[in-house]
Design an enzyme around this catalytic site. Structure first.
Site, PDB file in Angstrom:
ATOM      1  N   HIS A 154      20.994   6.183  60.031  1.00 30.48           N
ATOM      2  CA  HIS A 154      20.328   5.131  59.259  1.00 30.48           C
ATOM      3  C   HIS A 154      19.870   5.635  57.890  1.00 30.48           C
ATOM      4  CE1 HIS A 154      18.316   1.455  58.394  1.00 30.48           C
ATOM      5  NE2 HIS A 154      18.004   1.124  59.623  1.00 30.48           N
ATOM      6  N   ASP A 367      38.262  -6.335  57.999  1.00 30.75           N
ATOM      7  CA  ASP A 367      39.635  -6.597  58.435  1.00 30.75           C
ATOM      8  C   ASP A 367      40.477  -5.342  58.201  1.00 30.75           C
ATOM      9  OD1 ASP A 367      42.203  -7.476  58.922  1.00 30.75           O
ATOM     10  OD2 ASP A 367      42.146  -9.148  57.506  1.00 30.75           O
TER      11      ASP A 367
END
Length: 423
Positions: A154, A367
């Site tokens: 993070h 994608d």
């Protein structure tokens, strides 16, 4: 939901070209202790191919050139400050496969039954002597669909930044020579005072001990028709527009507060982060991928919340979001620690509901050449405080999916019944 996952031994993926060998400073927010952790998520792609792992692995190698800090390691200075050593060591990648199709497990639709440990990457063996900031496991199913399990530190990126990184990997996988959004480190532009909204609170307003609430998990789908109705009702009532987040979280907060049956005078709080990039002066550049958000806290009485109309609760959320720009400017320019608005309500209290919004980050657009994921979701550990992740339901469903761990067992059925009655 049982299936067997066979993993490869794993390999280190290094940048495809030489990258700068430098040490970079993290921002004041990046360095906060609460973000020295890994964020885990699963991304389900219904279509792929036998070469999906190879394509994604090669694209990752290319993406680690512009995103070269991700191929580095966290280091600590003698003063205890965290930095990124850009060593070019690389990320960790595991190829895996299963003995079943995605259809046979309903594309992991029931996320409460998903064997997360099987689909998330294991760390490199200790003999490698490294602790990568990014680990990925690509698990191929018999239908040629695949699941990406991602573990990312993070401190290097927030949710918006992580989605930007993986959209870039997808672009390289589809043949792009450069990412559409050029990454910007720019951590020095994040005012150190922004981190004080978290850090100073612990000094002046110590949180209570973390209790064991034994919170129960539930998954709730809110249809697009329900969301549209709530938005239209608000528009007719106020003449104003509101977001999907506003109406969904308002309903959640109301239903949850009714279910836990507090005394009317009890204060209850709603907490959620807001992307602060555009509110800084000057705003951060588009490609910034570090941690930069502002905590919004709304505190009201339980009695007000259970008696208020849905529109009134939506209005309270909208007003709090609208004040973010002013609050950030005042906070950054002032030397006085401001505790107005109950910003520091303890997230560990049972009366406080925390929201993590994953629906608008951009992971649903990633994608790798076979279309975007049919679903993605964060993998949370055992929650020690009431929290709900706002996500998206599996395609082709439209609307919002709430992955909640916000009520104790004694309140779960009542909480679910309020949702059932509202549909």
């Amino acid at each position: 939901m049982n299936f067997t996952v066979i993993r490869s031994s794993g390999n280190i993926v290094r940048p495809s070209e030489s990258t700068p060998s430098v040490t970079l400073n993290l921002s004041a927010i990046d360095k906060l202790p609460i973000y020295r952790m890994d964020v885990k998520s699963l991304h389900v792609f219904k279509h792929g191919g036998e070469n999906a792992s190879k394509v994604i692995c090669e694209a990752l190698s290319k993406a680690l050139v512009p995103y070269y800090p991700l191929a580095g390691r966290i280091k600590e200075t003698p003063d205890g400050e965290l930095q990124i050593a850009c060593t070019g060591d690389g990320a960790w990648f595991i190829e895996a496969y299963t003995d079943c199709s995605l259809e046979s497990v309903n594309c992991l639709d029931n996320i409460l039954l998903v064997p997360n440990d099987e689909l998330l990457p294991t760390p490199p063996p200790e003999t490698y002597g490294i602790n990568p900031l990014l680990r990925i496991q690509c698990t191929r199913f018999t239908c040629q669909g695949f699941v990406l399990g991602i573990t990312m530190n993070h401190s290097i990126a927030d949710g918006v930044g992580a989605a930007q990184i993986f959209n870039a990997i997808g672009e390289f996988a589809r043949g792009f020579r450069h990412p559409k959004v050029q990454p910007e480190w720019h951590r020095e532009a994040v005012p150190a005072r922004l981190a004080r909204v978290y850090g100073e609170r612990s000094k002046l307003f110590p949180p209570p001990p973390i209790p064991d609430y034994q919170l129960k998990h539930a998954s709730l789908d809110i249809s697009q028709d329900q969301i549209n109705k709530l938005k239209n009702d608000f528009k007719e009532l106020t003449g104003d527009y509101c977001s999907t987040f506003d109406v969904v979280v308002a309903s959640l907060w109301c239903h949850r507060t009714r279910a836990i049956e507090l005394e009317k005078q009890t204060e209850v709080s709603l907490m959620f982060p807001v992307n602060a990039r555009r509110f800084l002066d000057p705003p951060l550049p588009e490609g910034f991928y570090g941690n930069c958000f502002w905590p919004v806290t709304i505190t009201v009485s339980s009695g007000w919340l259970v008696e208020a109309s849905h529109g009134e609760v939506v209005q309270a959320i909208k007003h709090s979001k609208a004040r973010v720009s002013t609050e950030i400017k005042r906070w950054v320019s002032s030397d006085v620690l401001d505790d107005s608005g109950h910003r520091y309500a303890s997230p560990f209290a049972y009366t406080t509901l925390c929201i993590s919004d994953w629906a608008s980050l951009g992971f649903d657009k990633v994608d790798y050449g076979w279309g975007p994921p049919v679903q993605m979701f964060s993998v949370e550990g055992v929650a020690s405080f009431p929290i709900t992740v706002v996500g998206l339901p599996p395609k082709p469903k439209k609307g919002i999916r709430l992955n909640t761990g916000c009520v104790q067992g004694m309140h779960l059925q009542s909480f679910l019944q309020y949702y059932k009655n509202s549909t």
